[in-house]
Design a protein around this motif. Structure first.
Motif, PDB file in Angstrom:
ATOM      1  N   GLY A  18       0.839  -1.114   0.118  1.00  0.00           N
ATOM      2  CA  GLY A  18      -0.018  -0.095  -0.118  1.00  0.00           C
ATOM      3  C   GLY A  18       0.926   1.374   0.115  1.00  0.00           C
ATOM      4  O   GLY A  18       2.088   1.218   0.256  1.00  0.00           O
ATOM      5  N   TRP A  19       0.171   2.229  -0.414  1.00  0.00           N
ATOM      6  CA  TRP A  19       0.881   3.759  -0.360  1.00  0.00           C
ATOM      7  C   TRP A  19       0.082   4.399   0.353  1.00  0.00           C
ATOM      8  O   TRP A  19      -1.193   4.543   0.465  1.00  0.00           O
ATOM      9  CB  TRP A  19       1.089   4.295  -1.778  1.00  0.00           C
ATOM     10  N   THR A  20       0.622   5.523   1.340  1.00  0.00           N
ATOM     11  CA  THR A  20      -0.251   6.270   1.938  1.00  0.00           C
ATOM     12  C   THR A  20      -1.057   7.285   1.202  1.00  0.00           C
ATOM     13  O   THR A  20      -2.268   7.526   1.902  1.00  0.00           O
ATOM     14  CB  THR A  20       0.999   7.438   2.657  1.00  0.00           C
ATOM     15  N   GLY A  21      -0.766   7.660  -0.025  1.00  0.00           N
ATOM     16  CA  GLY A  21      -1.894   8.536  -0.564  1.00  0.00           C
ATOM     17  C   GLY A  21      -3.135   7.656  -1.206  1.00  0.00           C
ATOM     18  O   GLY A  21      -4.091   8.564  -1.925  1.00  0.00           O
ATOM     19  N   GLU A  22      -3.076   6.327  -0.867  1.00  0.00           N
ATOM     20  CA  GLU A  22      -4.089   5.639  -1.498  1.00  0.00           C
ATOM     21  C   GLU A  22      -5.204   5.586  -0.367  1.00  0.00           C
ATOM     22  O   GLU A  22      -6.354   4.780  -0.744  1.00  0.00           O
ATOM     23  CB  GLU A  22      -3.782   4.197  -1.883  1.00  0.00           C
ATOM     24  N   THR A  23      -5.268   5.932   0.803  1.00  0.00           N
ATOM     25  CA  THR A  23      -6.261   5.506   1.822  1.00  0.00           C
ATOM     26  C   THR A  23      -7.200   6.542   1.475  1.00  0.00           C
ATOM     27  O   THR A  23      -7.451   7.466   1.252  1.00  0.00           O
ATOM     28  CB  THR A  23      -5.554   6.145   3.185  1.00  0.00           C
ATOM     29  N   GLN A  24      -8.453   5.566   1.700  1.00  0.00           N
ATOM     30  CA  GLN A  24      -9.765   6.260   1.603  1.00  0.00           C
ATOM     31  C   GLN A  24     -10.500   5.967   2.671  1.00  0.00           C
ATOM     32  O   GLN A  24     -10.514   4.714   3.356  1.00  0.00           O
ATOM     33  CB  GLN A  24     -10.762   5.805   0.182  1.00  0.00           C
ATOM     34  N   ASN A  61      -3.671   4.765  -7.044  1.00  0.00           N
ATOM     35  CA  ASN A  61      -2.769   5.749  -7.982  1.00  0.00           C
ATOM     36  C   ASN A  61      -1.222   5.621  -7.290  1.00  0.00           C
ATOM     37  O   ASN A  61      -0.258   6.246  -7.873  1.00  0.00           O
ATOM     38  CB  ASN A  61      -3.288   7.338  -7.558  1.00  0.00           C
ATOM     39  N   ARG A  62      -1.105   4.997  -6.117  1.00  0.00           N
ATOM     40  CA  ARG A  62       0.208   4.675  -5.773  1.00  0.00           C
ATOM     41  C   ARG A  62       1.089   6.128  -5.116  1.00  0.00           C
ATOM     42  O   ARG A  62       2.093   6.232  -5.627  1.00  0.00           O
ATOM     43  CB  ARG A  62       1.036   3.835  -6.663  1.00  0.00           C
ATOM     44  N   ALA A  63       0.060   7.086  -4.755  1.00  0.00           N
ATOM     45  CA  ALA A  63       0.599   8.210  -4.388  1.00  0.00           C
ATOM     46  C   ALA A  63       0.954   8.149  -2.891  1.00  0.00           C
ATOM     47  O   ALA A  63       0.832   7.616  -2.098  1.00  0.00           O
ATOM     48  CB  ALA A  63      -0.604   9.121  -4.630  1.00  0.00           C
TER      49      ALA A  63
END
Length: 209
Positions: A18-24, A61-63
């Motif tokens: 996971g990437w931190t910017g993918e959290t919803q 988005n792997r942001a």
């Protein structure tokens, strides 16, 4: 089976992490169904359910920054269902034998069946995966698997009808055949492995990374 050689490349972030910017955090609600209620999102999406279970919703988005303590639920699910390598997302199925390459903990045992939340790893990526992970450097073992099938999920469990809508248990391991999956939010798919055998080299010696 011959061991593939890994090429000298720069570090790659594994496909499944996971990437931190993918959290919803979309709101949840109870949706009426025959025989009771099922958990769902207030605004439903096409990919919300897998194997009949509501899945954690994340972007793709792997942001942000890579988070090695988490996996992206949809990417992990895809690797499991399609037998893809968790590092490069290419097939982990051996073309010559049809068996699936799997990198597991040395405590797994082999020579039998079991279940795991770790997707397959192709032979090209196995040495890289071991070298980049301190846990695997101490505990890795390489197997090939004759087949696999959905076993259950790692999920948060909710109690129907009881507000507020928060889980009473997190990261529970649940089998499809012993729990009502209408009341959970799944984070990872678990697969049952069949015909698990230690991988060998051409000289019939156990694989070593």
């Amino acid at each position: 089976m011959s061991r593939a050689k890994v090429s000298e490349t720069a570090f790659r972030y594994p496909y499944v992490i996971g990437w931190t910017g993918e959290t919803q955090n979309p709101p949840l609600k109870w949706v009426p169904r025959r025989g009771g209620l099922r958990l769902g999102y207030v605004v439903p999406h096409r990919d919300d359910f897998g194997n009949g279970v509501l899945r954690l919703r994340q972007s793709q988005n792997r942001a942000g920054r890579p988070d090695f303590k988490t996996v992206n639920t949809l990417r992990q699910w895809r690797c499991m269902e399609k037998r893809l390598c968790q590092v490069c997302a290419r097939s982990a199925v051996d073309r010559a034998t049809g068996r699936i390459w799997w990198l597991l903990s040395s405590g797994y045992g082999g020579d039998g069946d079991g279940y795991t939340n770790a997707p397959p790893t192709c032979p090209t990526c196995i040495p890289e995966a071991i070298s980049q992970c301190s846990h695997l450097r101490r505990n890795a073992a390489v197997f090939t698997v004759g087949g696999c099938s959905p076993y259950g999920v790692r999920a948060d469990v909710f109690v129907p009808y009881l507000p507020p809508l928060v889980p009473f248990e997190r990261n529970a391991i649940l089998r499809f055949d012993d729990y009502d999956m209408h009341h959970v939010l799944a984070r990872e798919l678990l697969m049952r492995l069949q015909d698990v055998q230690p991988a060998v080299t051409e000289g019939d010696a156990p694989w070593t990374a």
